[in-house]
Design an enzyme around this catalytic site. Sequence first.
Site, PDB file in Angstrom:
ATOM      1  N   LYS A  11       0.942  -1.237  -0.154  1.00  0.00           N
ATOM      2  CA  LYS A  11      -0.015   0.114  -0.143  1.00  0.00           C
ATOM      3  C   LYS A  11       0.990   1.301   0.266  1.00  0.00           C
ATOM      4  CE  LYS A  11      -4.131  -2.255   2.467  1.00  0.00           C
ATOM      5  NZ  LYS A  11      -4.864  -2.092   3.449  1.00  0.00           N
ATOM      6  N   TYR A  51     -12.316  -2.341  -3.203  1.00  0.00           N
ATOM      7  CA  TYR A  51     -12.626  -2.443  -2.047  1.00  0.00           C
ATOM      8  C   TYR A  51     -14.396  -2.429  -1.924  1.00  0.00           C
ATOM      9  CZ  TYR A  51      -8.174  -1.981   0.346  1.00  0.00           C
ATOM     10  OH  TYR A  51      -6.974  -2.285   0.693  1.00  0.00           O
ATOM     11  N   ASN A 114      -2.009  -0.007   6.990  1.00  0.00           N
ATOM     12  CA  ASN A 114      -1.512  -1.399   7.588  1.00  0.00           C
ATOM     13  C   ASN A 114      -0.583  -2.196   6.309  1.00  0.00           C
ATOM     14  OD1 ASN A 114      -3.444  -1.991   5.787  1.00  0.00           O
ATOM     15  ND2 ASN A 114      -4.797  -3.277   7.204  1.00  0.00           N
ATOM     16  N   HIS A 117      -2.042  -5.551   1.565  1.00  0.00           N
ATOM     17  CA  HIS A 117      -3.145  -6.202   1.111  1.00  0.00           C
ATOM     18  C   HIS A 117      -2.775  -7.576   0.633  1.00  0.00           C
ATOM     19  CE1 HIS A 117      -7.374  -6.933  -0.664  1.00  0.00           C
ATOM     20  NE2 HIS A 117      -6.520  -7.646  -1.598  1.00  0.00           N
ATOM     21  N   GLU A 128      -9.776  -9.787  -7.762  1.00  0.00           N
ATOM     22  CA  GLU A 128      -8.935  -8.858  -7.634  1.00  0.00           C
ATOM     23  C   GLU A 128      -7.635  -9.139  -8.688  1.00  0.00           C
ATOM     24  OE1 GLU A 128      -7.657  -9.217  -3.631  1.00  0.00           O
ATOM     25  OE2 GLU A 128      -9.541  -8.590  -2.620  1.00  0.00           O
TER      26      GLU A 128
HETATM   27  N1  LIG Z   1      -9.975   3.269   9.477  1.00  0.00           N
HETATM   28  C1  LIG Z   1     -10.443   2.099   9.460  1.00  0.00           C
HETATM   29  N2  LIG Z   1      -9.732   1.476   8.599  1.00  0.00           N
HETATM   30  C2  LIG Z   1      -9.989  -0.065   8.368  1.00  0.00           C
HETATM   31  C3  LIG Z   1     -10.852  -0.611   9.169  1.00  0.00           C
HETATM   32  N3  LIG Z   1     -11.155  -1.990   8.859  1.00  0.00           N
HETATM   33  C4  LIG Z   1     -10.285  -1.991   8.022  1.00  0.00           C
HETATM   34  N4  LIG Z   1      -9.816  -0.874   7.435  1.00  0.00           N
HETATM   35  C5  LIG Z   1      -8.941  -0.710   6.541  1.00  0.00           C
HETATM   36  O1  LIG Z   1      -9.885  -1.451   5.420  1.00  0.00           O
HETATM   37  C6  LIG Z   1      -8.926  -2.224   4.604  1.00  0.00           C
HETATM   38  C7  LIG Z   1      -9.682  -3.595   4.287  1.00  0.00           C
HETATM   39  O2  LIG Z   1     -10.375  -3.944   5.342  1.00  0.00           O
HETATM   40  P1  LIG Z   1     -10.686  -5.584   5.575  1.00  0.00           P
HETATM   41  O3  LIG Z   1     -10.518  -6.364   4.100  1.00  0.00           O
HETATM   42  O4  LIG Z   1     -11.523  -5.932   6.570  1.00  0.00           O
HETATM   43  O5  LIG Z   1      -9.205  -5.780   5.978  1.00  0.00           O
HETATM   44  P2  LIG Z   1      -7.908  -6.883   5.335  1.00  0.00           P
HETATM   45  O6  LIG Z   1      -8.378  -7.945   4.527  1.00  0.00           O
HETATM   46  O7  LIG Z   1      -7.110  -7.368   6.398  1.00  0.00           O
HETATM   47  O8  LIG Z   1      -6.950  -5.808   4.629  1.00  0.00           O
HETATM   48  C8  LIG Z   1      -8.008  -2.696   5.639  1.00  0.00           C
HETATM   49  O9  LIG Z   1      -6.639  -3.513   5.305  1.00  0.00           O
HETATM   50  C9  LIG Z   1      -7.702  -1.504   6.457  1.00  0.00           C
HETATM   51  O10 LIG Z   1      -6.845  -0.539   5.622  1.00  0.00           O
HETATM   52  C10 LIG Z   1     -11.447   0.200  10.566  1.00  0.00           C
HETATM   53  O11 LIG Z   1     -12.113  -0.338  11.423  1.00  0.00           O
HETATM   54  N5  LIG Z   1     -11.100   1.349  10.371  1.00  0.00           N
HETATM   55 MG   LIG Z   2      -9.873  -7.639   3.041  1.00  0.00          MG
END
Ligand SMILES: Nc1nc2c(ncn2[C@@H]2O[C@H](COP(=O)(O)OP(=O)(O)O)[C@@H](O)[C@H]2O)c(=O)[nH]1
Ligand SMILES: [Mg+2]
Length: 135
Positions: A11, A51, A114, A117, A128
């Site tokens: 990222k 997303y 974080n 991805h 994707e």
């Molecule tokens: N600010 C914020 N960002 C989030 C949160 N949950 C997820 N994100 C962001 O959205 C991305 C996609 O979320 P998710 O698919 O649930 O997580 P991943 O699959 O572990 O990347 C995450 O990698 C974070 O960058 C949240 O509760 N707050």
């Molecule tokens: Mg995810």
Amino acid sequence: MTVESTLLIVKPDGVRRGLVGEILRRAESKGLRIAEMRLTTIDRELAQEHYGEHRDKAFFAELVDFITSGPVVVARLEGENAIDVWRTLMGPTDPRGAPPGTIRGDLGLVITENIVHGSDSPESAERELKLFFGS
Ligand SMILES: Nc1nc2c(ncn2[C@@H]2O[C@H](COP(=O)(O)OP(=O)(O)O)[C@@H](O)[C@H]2O)c(=O)[nH]1
Ligand SMILES: [Mg+2]
């Protein structure tokens, strides 16, 4: 043997912080193969599509702003159970609680930023990889 392909994204925070080499080193050291890779900038339309599952979440606008904020590295990783193996190397979504030894646990602190991805299922990987590599 279940050879899979998955989407890795370094990222914008990872690229800005000079962590591309460190992240690719971890993937390669594990035995995952980089089958395709490029440096690119994700536009808003692609970010919203990628997303899409999070469209209704409170953090969606912040997430789209962030992922479009600078260059990213996208790669197709291949290997035995690559989807779950890459997710394990990444660590859980929130870096604050991610275990040491994982990328997010060792290198991250803030949930939006974080660093990496990884596709979360075979269906996500297929969708994707099509978005970023056309197949
Ligand atoms: N600010 C914020 N960002 C989030 C949160 N949950 C997820 N994100 C962001 O959205 C991305 C996609 O979320 P998710 O698919 O649930 O997580 P991943 O699959 O572990 O990347 C995450 O990698 C974070 O960058 C949240 O509760 N707050
Ligand atoms: Mg995810």
